[in-house]
Motif scaffolding. Structure first.
Motif, short mmCIF file in Angstrom:
data_model
loop_
_atom_site.label_atom_id
_atom_site.label_comp_id
_atom_site.label_asym_id
_atom_site.label_seq_id
_atom_site.Cartn_x
_atom_site.Cartn_y
_atom_site.Cartn_z
N ALA A 263 7.18 10.53 1.97
CA ALA A 263 6.19 11.54 2.37
C ALA A 263 5.28 11.89 1.22
CB ALA A 263 6.90 12.78 2.89
N GLY A 264 5.83 12.03 0.02
CA GLY A 264 5.01 12.36 -1.13
C GLY A 264 4.00 11.28 -1.46
N LEU A 265 4.42 10.02 -1.40
CA LEU A 265 3.51 8.92 -1.72
C LEU A 265 2.46 8.72 -0.64
CD1 LEU A 265 6.07 6.33 -3.16
CD2 LEU A 265 4.31 7.57 -4.43
N ARG A 266 2.80 9.03 0.61
CA ARG A 266 1.85 8.83 1.71
C ARG A 266 0.68 9.80 1.66
NH1 ARG A 266 4.87 8.20 7.41
NH2 ARG A 266 2.70 8.08 8.08
N ARG A 267 0.75 10.81 0.82
CA ARG A 267 -0.38 11.73 0.69
C ARG A 267 -1.58 11.04 0.04
NH1 ARG A 267 2.86 17.07 -1.64
NH2 ARG A 267 4.15 17.43 0.23
N ARG A 268 -1.32 10.02 -0.77
CA ARG A 268 -2.39 9.33 -1.47
C ARG A 268 -2.50 7.86 -1.11
NH1 ARG A 268 -4.47 12.14 -5.83
NH2 ARG A 268 -3.38 14.08 -6.38
N LEU A 269 -1.45 7.31 -0.49
CA LEU A 269 -1.42 5.87 -0.22
C LEU A 269 -1.18 5.61 1.26
CD1 LEU A 269 0.91 4.92 -3.22
CD2 LEU A 269 -1.58 4.68 -3.16
N SER A 270 -1.46 4.39 1.69
CA SER A 270 -1.18 4.01 3.07
C SER A 270 0.33 3.94 3.28
CB SER A 270 -1.81 2.65 3.38
OG SER A 270 -1.17 1.63 2.64
N PRO A 271 0.79 4.04 4.53
CA PRO A 271 2.24 4.04 4.77
C PRO A 271 2.97 2.84 4.18
CG PRO A 271 1.07 4.71 6.74
CD PRO A 271 0.03 4.27 5.77
N TRP A 272 2.40 1.64 4.32
CA TRP A 272 3.12 0.46 3.86
C TRP A 272 3.03 0.26 2.35
CZ3 TRP A 272 6.86 -1.71 6.33
CH2 TRP A 272 6.91 -1.59 7.72
N VAL A 273 1.94 0.72 1.73
CA VAL A 273 1.89 0.69 0.26
C VAL A 273 2.90 1.68 -0.31
CG1 VAL A 273 0.46 1.17 -1.76
CG2 VAL A 273 -0.51 -0.07 0.17
N ALA A 274 2.91 2.89 0.26
CA ALA A 274 3.90 3.88 -0.16
C ALA A 274 5.32 3.37 0.09
CB ALA A 274 3.66 5.19 0.58
N GLY A 275 5.50 2.73 1.25
CA GLY A 275 6.82 2.19 1.58
C GLY A 275 7.24 1.08 0.63
N SER A 276 6.30 0.26 0.20
CA SER A 276 6.62 -0.82 -0.74
C SER A 276 7.10 -0.25 -2.08
CB SER A 276 5.40 -1.71 -0.97
OG SER A 276 5.00 -2.32 0.24
N ILE A 277 6.44 0.82 -2.52
CA ILE A 277 6.86 1.46 -3.77
C ILE A 277 8.25 2.07 -3.62
CG2 ILE A 277 6.33 3.33 -5.38
CD1 ILE A 277 3.37 2.88 -4.77
N VAL A 278 8.49 2.72 -2.49
CA VAL A 278 9.80 3.32 -2.24
C VAL A 278 10.89 2.25 -2.20
CG1 VAL A 278 11.19 4.45 -0.45
CG2 VAL A 278 8.96 5.39 -1.08
N THR A 279 10.60 1.11 -1.56
CA THR A 279 11.58 0.04 -1.48
C THR A 279 11.86 -0.54 -2.87
OG1 THR A 279 10.82 -0.52 0.75
CG2 THR A 279 12.10 -2.19 -0.42
N LEU A 280 10.81 -0.68 -3.69
CA LEU A 280 11.02 -1.16 -5.06
C LEU A 280 11.89 -0.20 -5.85
CD1 LEU A 280 10.40 -3.10 -7.39
CD2 LEU A 280 8.30 -1.79 -7.82
N LEU A 281 11.64 1.09 -5.70
CA LEU A 281 12.47 2.08 -6.39
C LEU A 281 13.91 2.04 -5.88
CD1 LEU A 281 10.00 5.13 -6.45
CD2 LEU A 281 10.61 3.62 -8.36
N PHE A 282 14.06 1.80 -4.59
CA PHE A 282 15.40 1.68 -3.99
C PHE A 282 16.16 0.50 -4.59
CE2 PHE A 282 18.09 0.14 -0.37
CZ PHE A 282 18.94 1.24 -0.29
N VAL A 283 15.46 -0.62 -4.78
CA VAL A 283 16.09 -1.79 -5.40
C VAL A 283 16.43 -1.49 -6.86
CG1 VAL A 283 15.74 -4.19 -6.10
CG2 VAL A 283 14.97 -3.42 -3.84
N LEU A 284 15.50 -0.89 -7.59
CA LEU A 284 15.74 -0.59 -9.00
C LEU A 284 16.91 0.37 -9.18
CD1 LEU A 284 12.07 -0.20 -10.33
CD2 LEU A 284 13.63 -2.13 -10.66
N ALA A 285 17.09 1.28 -8.24
CA ALA A 285 18.21 2.22 -8.33
C ALA A 285 19.55 1.51 -8.22
CB ALA A 285 18.09 3.28 -7.23
N HIS A 286 19.56 0.31 -7.61
CA HIS A 286 20.81 -0.43 -7.44
C HIS A 286 21.00 -1.52 -8.50
CE1 HIS A 286 20.46 1.44 -3.47
NE2 HIS A 286 21.75 1.25 -3.34
N VAL A 287 20.05 -1.65 -9.42
CA VAL A 287 20.16 -2.68 -10.46
C VAL A 287 21.41 -2.50 -11.32
CG1 VAL A 287 19.12 -3.49 -12.61
CG2 VAL A 287 17.73 -3.33 -10.55
#
Length: 211
Positions: free
Chosen positions: A133-157
């Motif tokens: 929700a925070g990222l979607r204020r400035r970015l499109s849903p799928w761009v924001a979602g891509s960043i969230v997914t990358l952060l999700f992967v990095l959290a599991h590294v």
């Protein structure tokens, strides 16, 4: 301090103490984070499909679809293990990573509840809820979602590389994160991704207990 010295020092601490310290740390961190978000965000932000989306999905078909995605992810995971088998001497069982799931009595149930319920709810609220929700204020849903997914992967590294010594598992985490994001955007609710996430963790716990 050298990493090897840190590992040797931790190894000297009793397993029960390490497990309980980890459990308590996770519980306190998760509850504190959820409490902060609940206090910081308004009720409308919690319920709005464009915000945290703590609301029913747009259709009940979301749950069967989430189940099918879970089956497909399990098949993809099996293919990955066949194509890139982890070294046996570095398996999670030999490293004792899953010993917490074999504690006697109720501590074992606490660990299972944390893995199957608290972890999915917390991670979905943080990543696909407030974070998206925070990222979607400035970015499109799928761009924001891509960043969230990358952060999700990095959290599991750390767990996949330091604990499991199996970096290929990050491919499955990326696929899981993509499926969770798709469910969140498609059905405008956190409940379908929470359902899939809980189902995924439950299957992993069942595999450990039956091993």
């Amino acid at each position: 301090m050298p990493v090897r010295l840190i590992h040797s020092t931790i190894a000297q601490v009793s397993l029960d103490f390490r497990i309980w310290t980890g459990l308590l740390a996770y519980i306190v961190t998760a509850l504190a984070l959820l409490g902060f978000l609940y206090w910081y965000l308004s009720r409308e932000q919690w319920r709005s499909p464009a915000q945290v989306a703590w609301c029913p999905p747009s259709t009940t078909r979301a749950y069967p679809v989430a189940f099918v995605l879970g089956v497909l992810l399990a098949a993809l995971s099996a293919l990955l293990f066949i194509a890139f088998p982890p070294p046996e001497h570095l398996s999670p069982q030999s490293l004792g990573i899953f010993d917490a799931f074999h504690l006697p009595g109720w501590p074992n149930y606490v660990m299972i509840l944390l893995t199957v319920i608290l972890a999915p709810v917390t991670e979905e609220i943080v990543f696909r809820g407030a974070g998206l929700a925070g990222l979607r204020r400035r970015l499109s849903p799928w761009v924001a979602g891509s960043i969230v997914t990358l952060l999700f992967v990095l959290a599991h590294v750390p767990s996949k590389i330091d604990d499991f010594h199996y970096p290929e598992a990050l491919l499955i985490i990326a696929a899981l994160g993509t499926a969770l994001l798709w469910l969140r955007l498609k059905y405008r609710s956190l409940w379908p991704p929470i359902f899939l996430h809980a189902l995924w963790n439950a299957a992993a716990v069942a595999a450990v207990l039956l091993h």
